[in-house]
Write a protein that holds these residues in place. Structure first.
Motif, short mmCIF file in Angstrom:
data_model
loop_
_atom_site.label_atom_id
_atom_site.label_comp_id
_atom_site.label_asym_id
_atom_site.label_seq_id
_atom_site.Cartn_x
_atom_site.Cartn_y
_atom_site.Cartn_z
N LEU A 410 6.71 -1.65 32.22
CA LEU A 410 7.16 -1.29 33.36
C LEU A 410 6.82 -1.95 34.85
CD1 LEU A 410 6.88 2.57 32.82
CD2 LEU A 410 8.90 1.11 32.46
N HIS A 411 6.10 -3.00 34.60
CA HIS A 411 5.87 -3.89 35.75
C HIS A 411 5.88 -5.20 35.48
CE1 HIS A 411 2.33 -4.15 39.19
NE2 HIS A 411 3.33 -5.35 39.21
N VAL A 412 6.84 -6.03 35.69
CA VAL A 412 7.04 -7.44 35.45
C VAL A 412 7.67 -8.08 36.59
CG1 VAL A 412 8.37 -8.85 33.90
CG2 VAL A 412 6.97 -7.29 33.01
N HIS A 413 7.33 -9.41 36.77
CA HIS A 413 7.83 -10.20 37.64
C HIS A 413 8.83 -11.42 37.17
CE1 HIS A 413 5.33 -8.44 40.93
NE2 HIS A 413 4.33 -8.19 39.81
N SER A 414 9.48 -11.94 38.04
CA SER A 414 10.47 -12.93 37.48
C SER A 414 10.68 -14.09 38.40
CB SER A 414 11.83 -12.44 37.45
OG SER A 414 12.52 -11.93 38.58
N ASP A 442 9.90 -7.12 40.95
CA ASP A 442 9.10 -8.28 41.72
C ASP A 442 8.77 -7.66 43.38
OD1 ASP A 442 9.60 -10.82 40.68
OD2 ASP A 442 11.85 -10.25 40.49
N HIS A 443 8.29 -8.40 43.93
CA HIS A 443 7.55 -8.24 45.00
C HIS A 443 8.38 -7.89 46.14
CE1 HIS A 443 3.31 -8.53 43.65
NE2 HIS A 443 3.69 -10.00 43.15
N SER A 444 8.21 -7.31 47.26
CA SER A 444 8.99 -7.02 48.32
C SER A 444 8.61 -7.88 49.51
CB SER A 444 8.99 -5.50 48.86
OG SER A 444 7.32 -5.34 49.33
N MET A 481 11.23 -2.46 41.59
CA MET A 481 10.51 -3.38 42.55
C MET A 481 9.14 -2.74 42.80
SD MET A 481 11.27 -4.14 46.55
CE MET A 481 11.95 -5.96 46.28
N GLU A 482 8.21 -3.75 42.99
CA GLU A 482 6.77 -3.53 43.45
C GLU A 482 6.77 -3.57 44.82
OE1 GLU A 482 3.85 -5.98 42.14
OE2 GLU A 482 2.22 -4.78 42.60
N VAL A 483 6.94 -2.27 45.37
CA VAL A 483 7.06 -2.42 46.92
C VAL A 483 5.95 -2.41 47.59
CG1 VAL A 483 8.01 -0.94 48.93
CG2 VAL A 483 9.21 -0.89 46.56
N THR A 597 1.67 -4.74 32.10
CA THR A 597 1.06 -5.84 31.86
C THR A 597 1.01 -6.91 33.44
OG1 THR A 597 3.11 -7.29 31.47
CG2 THR A 597 1.59 -6.35 29.56
N ASP A 598 2.10 -6.42 34.42
CA ASP A 598 2.08 -7.04 35.59
C ASP A 598 2.26 -8.52 35.11
OD1 ASP A 598 2.29 -7.52 38.23
OD2 ASP A 598 0.11 -7.09 38.74
N SER A 599 3.26 -8.81 34.45
CA SER A 599 3.38 -10.19 33.92
C SER A 599 4.11 -10.98 34.90
CB SER A 599 4.25 -10.28 32.69
OG SER A 599 3.59 -9.68 31.52
N HIS A 600 3.50 -12.26 35.02
CA HIS A 600 3.93 -13.18 35.92
C HIS A 600 4.78 -14.49 34.99
CE1 HIS A 600 2.13 -10.98 39.07
NE2 HIS A 600 2.91 -11.71 39.86
N SER A 601 4.60 -14.54 33.73
CA SER A 601 5.41 -15.28 32.48
C SER A 601 5.47 -14.42 31.56
CB SER A 601 4.35 -16.15 32.57
OG SER A 601 3.11 -15.79 31.66
#
Ligand SMILES: Nc1nc2c(ncn2[C@H]2C[C@H](O)[C@@H](COP(=O)(O)OP(=O)(O)OP(=O)(O)O)O2)c(=O)[nH]1
Ligand SMILES: [Mg+2]
Ligand SMILES: [Zn+2]
Length: 640
Positions: A410-414, A442-444, A481-483, A597-601
């Motif tokens: 539930l926490h992943v970046h692109s 993604d970040h805000s 979104m990760e606000v 995971t807060d994955s960035h990849s």
DNA sequence: GCCGTTTTCGGCCCGACTGTTTTCAGTCG
């Protein structure tokens, strides 16, 4: 947070008591008290207010009184008095390998030394060797130890230790003669950081094993080695220990070396209450043990490589045992020959006294070991003496969550913000892991350094996700979104847009030096916002790099419970935030946890195991974890 | 100093190794 302050003072009192030559069990009582307070899941101040301190096992009248005193004044008289009698600097001397309370005391009383620098000088000037109980050899070891202290690295994050340990154990497993090779110690218990890597192998050819182990390509330096134990360093000086035992001792030794020390301690106490004795060689009925004492056999302590006058840490000889628990059955005339059933035991061979006894029961698994003590199997992650023994006795051990229970991340970046994978790539990686869903968060915009999304970009991203979701079945990308929680406690994105998202994570990325009061106000703002579903990395700590921002965790938990907001266990190995203990507290508040995971990849998704490790150490069951829900249930939860 | 499916007093986890001992204390895992 006060509990750490109390625990630290008790721990310090214990050291000072030992240094002053007090009754060791009294010092031990303070150590136990320190751990009891540290492991308390409830708010210490609340327990104190309600007069329930003495209900805590290990806290009696005296310690309860001191807790009250520390909570109101920040210290206690007894402690200050003790610091007046025993120079507090003396505790530094205990860091030196081979220097315990007794030795430190002698050094202080005879030479007035109260710090490491003076100790080093005294060793160099050979002023230690004339002290009672210290000779030229010890003096040399001390000096060496002091010099090593300076270059000593900190603890190893589990994210490095676990893969390395598994890789090494895998290599050992493939060696001839090795029947089992497993990871033990704090790595097996999945502690967030570990002091060293402990490995155990059951083998019929210990000599071959040691040879192979000490010549592995990863090895940087062999610190010590004898026929059944070896200690070496890899990478940036990480220490790896290996114990070799005859196959029939494997389970007992593995269990013993898995620990924790405190867990072993309690198990042994429990056993003796049942007329049993438990050590690394087996479980014994007291009668059998007493009988065994008469068994004739060679005297212990005859390792051929011991006491040869080799310098400490010599790769050829053991020197003073590098590993306190010596491996079993080593003899000078090892018969490593062709697969006999008990290759290590033979006539005329030296073996430590305890190992010469025959165990009363044959144990083929840890489960059986616990059964003999009248307990269900206790998973390694729980073996910390944090209530697991009591829970096991009552039959109330949690059924711990497993990685396979998770249905999504539930926490992943692109690439839309600072991630390296596109949304389709991240989705594909998630599907490969067998997930049902993945939230792109993604970040805000305020987080410019991470190319945070503004409202317009977020709307675009939402349309792209809708498009992708229409293009496949059986898998869903959640729009999230990760606000950023701004400095004034407002959120970075307006409510009307947040409302359109499937999932909103809020987190703090700035103002780490703000006082707890302010941080808590910011978190409060986010928790009270009805659109916020999860608070990510709630304390902001970076493992071994940065303290978290100062936050009143008890207040955070209270408010999260009241507002029905989930808290994250961030599985990224350099965060692990919440930590195990706070996760456990959250569970007791009835808060749902999301393991993310807060994955960035794409590779980042594989970090989930570290989050699961934290969750299990926090006693979490499947039902406590938000992302074990199937999509329909998750959506319902998010909408309420 | 704490605690009780063995105890309200007398225990408190256990074993191995080393140096310096003259028979074992201190330290460690
Ligand atoms: N019974 C008993 N076992 C111990 C004791 N000390 C250590 N052990 C066992 C349990 C430990 O998990 C294991 C390995 O010792 P370590 O010092 O490496 O501890 P551990 O790996 O738990 O933590 P670490 O992260 O390495 O500091 O040996 C003790 O005093 N008594
Ligand atoms: Mg260890
Ligand atoms: Zn993030």
């Amino acid at each position: 947070m006060k509990r750490y302050q109390v625990a630290a003072i008790f721990e310090n009192i214990a050291d000072l008591l030992e240094l002053s030559g007090a009754e060791p069990f009294r010092a031990g009582a303070y150590r136990r008290g320190a751990r009891a307070v540290e492991n308390l899941t409830e708010d210490l101040e609340k327990v104190t207010r309600e007069g329930r301190l003495e209900e805590i096992s290990g806290i009696g009248k005296a310690l309860a009184q001191k807790i009250k005193e520390i909570l109101t004044t920040g210290t206690c008289h007894f402690y200050e008095e003790l610091r007046g009698k025993v120079p507090p600097g003396l505790t530094d001397l205990l860091e030196v390998p081979g220097v315990g309370a007794r030795t430190a005391r002698v050094i202080y009383e005879r030479l007035g030394i109260t710090n490491l620098a003076d100790l080093k000088k005294a060793a160099e000037e050979h002023r230690l060797r004339d002290l009672p109980g210290i000779g030229a050899k010890k003096e040399g070891y001390f000096l060496e130890g002091i010099n090593l202290l300076a270059g000593r690295g900190g603890r190893i994050p589990l994210g490095f230790a676990l893969p390395l340990a598994q890789e090494l154990a895998g290599r050992l497993r493939r060696l001839p003669g090795v029947e089992r090779a497993e990871v033990a110690g704090s790595v097996r218990r999945h502690q967030e950081t570990v002091g060293d890597i402990d490995l155990v192998a059951g083998t019929v050819d210990p000599r071959g094993l040691m040879e192979a182990f000490t010549t592995l390509p990863q090895v940087k330096e062999v610190l010590a080695r004898d026929e059944t134990t070896a200690s070496l360093t890899v990478g940036p000086g990480w220490r790896v220990n290996l114990w070799a035992v005859p196959p029939q001792y494997f389970i007992q030794t593995w269990h013993h070396l898995t620990g924790s020390k405190e867990h072993n301690d309690r198990l042994q106490g429990l056993a003796s209450g049942m007329g049993l004795k438990i050590n690394e060689y087996g479980i014994f009925r007291e009668e059998d043990w007493a009988q065994g004492e008469n068994v004739p056999g060679p005297k212990p302590g005859q390792h051929s490589l011991r006491g040869t006058g080799e310098p400490r840490g010599s790769p050829e000889a053991g020197g003073p045992s590098a590993l306190g628990t010596s491996a079993v059955g080593a003899g000078s005339e090892l018969d490593t020959g062709e697969g006999s059933a008990m290759p290590w035991v033979g006539e005329g061979q030296a073996s430590p006294a305890a190992s010469r006894r025959e165990a009363s029961f044959v144990i083929t698994s840890e489960k059986e070991l616990y059964q003999h003590l009248g307990l269900p199997y206790i998973p390694p992650e729980l073996r910390e003496d944090r209530g697991e023994i009591e829970a096991a006795r009552e039959g109330s051990l949690p059924v711990l969550v497993e990685e396979g229970d998770l249905r999504g991340d539930l926490h992943v970046h692109s690439t839309w913000s600072d991630g390296l994978g596109s949304i389709p790539e991240m989705a594909q990686a998630a599907r490969r892991r067998g997930y049902e869903y993945l939230a792109i968060t993604d970040h805000s915009k305020s987080l410019g350094i991470a190319r945070g999304l503004n409202e317009e970009q977020l709307r675009q991203q939402m349309r792209e996700i809708d498009r992708l979701n229409r293009s496949w079945e059986g898998f869903t990308i959640l729009k999230g979104m990760e606000v950023d929680i701004l400095g004034d406690s407002r959120l970075d994105i307006a409510d009307d847009l947040l409302q359109e998202l499937d999932l909103v994570i809020a987190s703090i990325h700035t103002g780490f030096r703000q006082p707890a009061e302010q941080i808590n106000r910011r978190l409060e703002g986010a928790l009270k916002n009805p659109h916020v579903d999860i608070i990510a990395h709630p304390t902001g700590r970076l493992l071994a790099r940065r303290e978290g921002y100062s936050v009143d965790v008890d207040r955070l938990l209270e408010l999260a419970a009241r507002t029905g907001t989930a808290l994250e266990i961030n599985a990224s190995p350099d965060r692990l935030d919440l930590c195990d203990q706070n996760a456990r507290r959250a569970r007791e508040y009835g808060i749902k946890l999301a393991i993310d995971t807060d994955s960035h990849s794409q590779a980042g998704l594989e970090d989930m195991k570290y989050g699961v490790a934290v969750a299990r150490r926090g006693w979490l069951e499947k039902k406590d974890v938000l992302n074990t829900l199937e999509l329909g249930d998750l959506k319902r939860w998010l909408n309420t």
